[in-house]
Scaffold this active site. Structure first.
Site, PDB file in Angstrom:
ATOM      1  N   ASP A 177       0.799  -1.093  -0.144  1.00  0.00           N
ATOM      2  CA  ASP A 177       0.120  -0.121  -0.004  1.00  0.00           C
ATOM      3  C   ASP A 177       0.742   1.130  -0.102  1.00  0.00           C
ATOM      4  O   ASP A 177       2.189   1.274   0.391  1.00  0.00           O
ATOM      5  CB  ASP A 177      -0.882   0.056   1.445  1.00  0.00           C
ATOM      6  CG  ASP A 177      -2.195   0.716   1.267  1.00  0.00           C
ATOM      7  OD1 ASP A 177      -2.360   1.459   0.094  1.00  0.00           O
ATOM      8  OD2 ASP A 177      -3.133   0.488   2.130  1.00  0.00           O
ATOM      9  N   ASP A 230     -10.750   2.012  -2.985  1.00  0.00           N
ATOM     10  CA  ASP A 230     -11.693   1.413  -1.767  1.00  0.00           C
ATOM     11  C   ASP A 230     -12.930   1.569  -1.888  1.00  0.00           C
ATOM     12  O   ASP A 230     -13.528   0.940  -0.866  1.00  0.00           O
ATOM     13  CB  ASP A 230     -11.063   2.416  -0.535  1.00  0.00           C
ATOM     14  CG  ASP A 230      -9.691   1.963  -0.238  1.00  0.00           C
ATOM     15  OD1 ASP A 230      -9.302   0.983  -0.713  1.00  0.00           O
ATOM     16  OD2 ASP A 230      -8.920   2.979   0.659  1.00  0.00           O
TER      17      ASP A 230
HETATM   18  C1  DGJ Z   1      -5.939   1.913   1.722  1.00  0.00           C
HETATM   19  C2  DGJ Z   1      -6.435   0.573   0.878  1.00  0.00           C
HETATM   20  O1  DGJ Z   1      -6.784   0.981  -0.229  1.00  0.00           O
HETATM   21  C3  DGJ Z   1      -7.313  -0.174   1.886  1.00  0.00           C
HETATM   22  O2  DGJ Z   1      -7.565  -1.372   1.212  1.00  0.00           O
HETATM   23  C4  DGJ Z   1      -6.578  -0.588   2.957  1.00  0.00           C
HETATM   24  O3  DGJ Z   1      -5.498  -1.611   2.963  1.00  0.00           O
HETATM   25  C5  DGJ Z   1      -6.114   0.752   3.884  1.00  0.00           C
HETATM   26  N1  DGJ Z   1      -5.350   1.282   3.122  1.00  0.00           N
HETATM   27  C6  DGJ Z   1      -5.447   0.214   5.124  1.00  0.00           C
HETATM   28  O4  DGJ Z   1      -5.025   1.268   5.799  1.00  0.00           O
END
Ligand code: DGJ
Length: 731
Positions: A468, A538
């Site tokens: 990430d 997300d």
């Molecule tokens: C952003 C990501 O897009 C999410 O899926 C998740 O992993 C969060 N970060 C966790 O902090």
């Protein structure tokens, strides 16, 4: 009088001779960059300048001599007659602001079957400065890859201000530009506009997570709005996870000049004598069969030439605990999720954020990032226990990391405050409570590699890493880079990142990697070759996802697009959609789940199990298939897309209805990519427990490819969030 007359005759003769010499047809040197269907033709003009004389549908070599030399510099520089935005702007060691490049030589080599590379060497007329234009053509996939190298032997440093990867000129009567923009949870929105005279710029100045507000990709339709299966459309994308710029400048004669490359904004680069500066690659294609063909070429190229990591290996269905628990979990909860995932037939459990840090526990996003030791309170028996549990339940194990970042409230920051990107004498500027580690610093690169290395050597059974990256650069500054090279950060960060990824891949070729960046903030063809899949948003709301996936798959391969079924009401949008609809949308890419299975009614679990199992029977069609977009969510209430295997043996059709239509929607689905002569038997898949098909009149009947591509598939859909998936198999 006689003398004057004979002089006059002499001068007239001389004039005629001069005119004759001037008119002798001189054959200019021609350089052809070609794929099976496209020609990009350069000429060396009489003044030595390299000109782009043609870019379009293939012109056979025998006819290329009729192409006249254009006035368009192939790689315009600041200086000479150029008044438009230049591809290259250099301040020479003596302060001269201008550059005038002339052709020196060129070479072409076959790299492998179907792949040719060309280098064209240009030099400044006065200064010892060399610019090499590189082209790699993929004949069958019709992709051209272009980049530039610059080096010099001036007596001291020169400064590069503009250093674009590519410059292309078009001479058409109208240009329509499609861009892909958005923000967190709202990625990849498509917009098509007509280009008027002047400059249109698409860019990112973010440095890291550089796709948060838009992607470095575009479609350019010539002489009219773009269409799926007809018309000339150019598609291009820059392979670079840092700040990027695409500019479209239409001049007074209505010629369009496209520049693609690293964003020059605040990024001047000081180049030492003999040092080589290499730009990222710009990938592009020119289709005369609409934007659908642009997409299929990029996907085929990614599949065949590793535009994504190991394109041929099967992808896992996974269950991620992010939306299930966020930071709030412990060992029993995770064990329960692993057990339930296993029961539903999921391949892999993915443990997300929150599993690490002790002094400043990662119980929220304000602390602990950077401290990659297992949190003993939540997981007293370590990751090993979860891996053991997964193994017991016949599920693979994956884990989340964000190794480029740190919370100020962390042991890592306490030990290395100098490792973060921030401007001297300024307050640190946090975003999502975190800072970015300065990957221009080799020690930081070693550290980031070390985080991954340690995790994987300690836990060799980790099968999957979600990488990430949740913020972009502000207050840019590096305590590693010298004062004069602060502006190199934008380039050096990316080089550092790609270097770390290369090291990770060299040591861990088998681990699956997911590219994530606070949703889809980092997706590009420089990074994707290290990753098996990417997280595009997300926002897991199925209706929004239709749009997001529609945009993303214009350039990036669907089998890499992780798409997760989550709960309703959706955490982002509060929208409630049926479980089947959620599955049918996620199944059009790489299926996963992001929810707490314990909260699902038993019946839903069972239905999910069936859907996951069925997905396994047709996911190869998404992995290897060619995507055809049938009905666009931007244009109609009904949305449809299909995949057809290149061998035309199987196909999959997805049809969704966004809103209820009281009188029913009976838009025709005209299929593509089938063999007109073969018979295709139609079967509805993912019927979700129903024993009858909702399209009884088509089910288990066979039709010729020709019929399906001319009459099409016809059935009525009525209800909001209705969805149907059909599999077609040749008899
Ligand atoms: C952003 C990501 O897009 C999410 O899926 C998740 O992993 C969060 N970060 C966790 O902090």
């Amino acid at each position: 009088m006689g003398l004057i007359k004979s002089r006059k005759v002499k001068y007239s003769l001389l004039f005629l001779v001069i005119l004759w010499v001037a008119l002798i047809p001189v054959v200019a040197q021609t350089i052809a960059i070609e794929t099976n269907a496209t020609s990009l033709i350069f000429h060396v003009a009489f003044n030595g300048e390299l000109r782009q004389s043609y870019f379009g549908e293939k012109i056979q070599p025998s006819a290329q001599k009729h192409i006249s030399i254009s006035s368009f510099a192939a790689y315009p520089t600041y200086g000479g007659y150029e008044v438009h935005e230049p591809a290259l702007r250099v301040v020479h060691a003596d302060g001269n602001l201008t550059t005038e490049l002339v052709y020196v030589s060129h070479e072409q080599q076959k790299v492998k079957d179907g792949v040719t590379s060309t280098q064209i060497v240009l030099k400044d007329k006065f200064y010892p400065l060399t610019v090499t234009l590189h082209y790699k053509t993929y004949r069958e996939e019709e992709i051209i890859e272009q980049w530039m190298e610059i080096t010099h032997q001036e007596n001291s440093d020169i400064t590069l201000h503009n250093f674009f990867s590519s410059h292309l000129t078009f001479q058409q009567s109208a240009y329509w530009l499609t861009s892909f923009s958005g923000n967190w949870a709202n990625e990849m929105n498509m917009e098509e506009v007509k280009l008027e005279d002047g400059m249109k710029v698409l860019e990112s100045k973010l440095g890291v997570r550089s796709n948060q507000f838009g992607h470095a990709a575009f479609l350019l339709s010539l002489n009219g709005k773009s269409a799926e299966e007809h018309g000339t459309v150019v598609g291009g994308t820059l392979a670079w996870p840092g700040s990027w710029k695409l500019s479209f400048e239409t001049d007074a004669q209505h010629n369009l000049k496209i520049l693609a490359g690293i964003n020059p904004y605040a990024s001047q680069y000081i180049l030492k004598p003999k040092e080589k500066f290499t730009t990222p690659t710009f990938l592009y294609t020119l289709s005369t069969k609409g934007k659908g063909e642009v997409t299929r070429r990029f996907h085929a190229w990614a599949r065949k030439h590793n535009g994504i990591y190991k394109p041929e290996r099967p992808r896992y269905t996974l269950l991620n605990n992010w939306e299930a628990t966020y930071f709030d979990f412990n060992e029993p909860i995770l064990k329960q999720i692993i057990g339930d995932a296993s029961e539903m037939g999921i391949d892999l459990f993915l443990l997300d954020d929150g599993w690490f840090a002790n002094k400043y526990p990662r119980d929220h996003d304000r602390a602990g990032l950077g401290d990659w030791a297992v949190n003993k309170k939540k997981l007293p028996n370590g990751i090993g226990e979860l891996i053991k549990e997964s193994k017991k339940k016949n599920v693979k194990f994956g884990i989340w990391i964000e190794p480029e970042m740190v919370n100020p409230k962390s042991e890592l920051y306490e030990t290395h405050p100098d490792w973060v990107i921030s401007a001297a004498h300024r307050e640190i500027d946090v975003s999502r409570n975190q800072l970015i580690l300065d990957l221009s610093n080799p020690k930081v690169q070693d550290h980031v590699f070390g985080v991954v290395d340690h995790l994987l050597t300690q836990n060799p059974e980790i099968a999957y890493l979600k990488w990430d990256c949740n913020r972009y650069i502000t207050n840019a500054g590096s305590s590693y880079l010298p004062a004069k090279q602060q502006s190199h950060l934008w380039v050096k960060y990316v080089e550092g990142l790609l270097d770390v990824l290369k090291r990770v891949r060299a040591k861990y070729p088998e681990v699956y990697l997911m590219l994530c960046s606070g949703g889809g903030g980092r997706i590009d063809y420089a990074t994707l070759p290290y990753f098996d899949e990417y997280w595009i948003s997300d926002n897991t709301d199925a209706l929004d996802r239709i749009f997001i996936q529609w945009g993303a798959t214009h350039f990036f391969p669907p089998i890499g697009l992780a798409s997760h079924v989550s709960v309703v009401p959706n955490h982002n949008t509060q929208r409630t959609t049926p479980l089947k609809f959620r599955f049918d949308v996620a199944m059009a890419a790489k299926l996963g789940m992001d929810l707490q299975p314990k909260d699902m009614p038993a019946e839903e679990k069972l239905l999910s199990k069936g859907a996951i199992q069925e997905y396994g029977t047709f996911k190869h069609i998404i992995q290897d298939g060619e995507l055809y977009r049938l009905l666009s969510p931007y244009e109609s209430n009904r949305v449809a897309l299909m995949y057809a295997l290149p061998n035309q043996q199987e196909a999959l059709v997805f049809s969704y209805l966004k809103k209820k239509e009281i009188y029913g929607n009976n838009q025709v689905l005209l299929l593509h990519g089938l063999d007109p002569k073969r018979n295709y038997r139609i079967k509805e898949v993912n019927k979700f427990g129903k024993d009858h098909s909702s399209i009884q009149h088509l089910t288990d009947k066979a039709f010729t490819g020709e019929f399906l591509m001319t009459y099409g598939i016809r059935f009525t859909m009525y209800n909001e969030y209705d969805s149907v998936v059909l599999q077609l198999v040749t008899e």
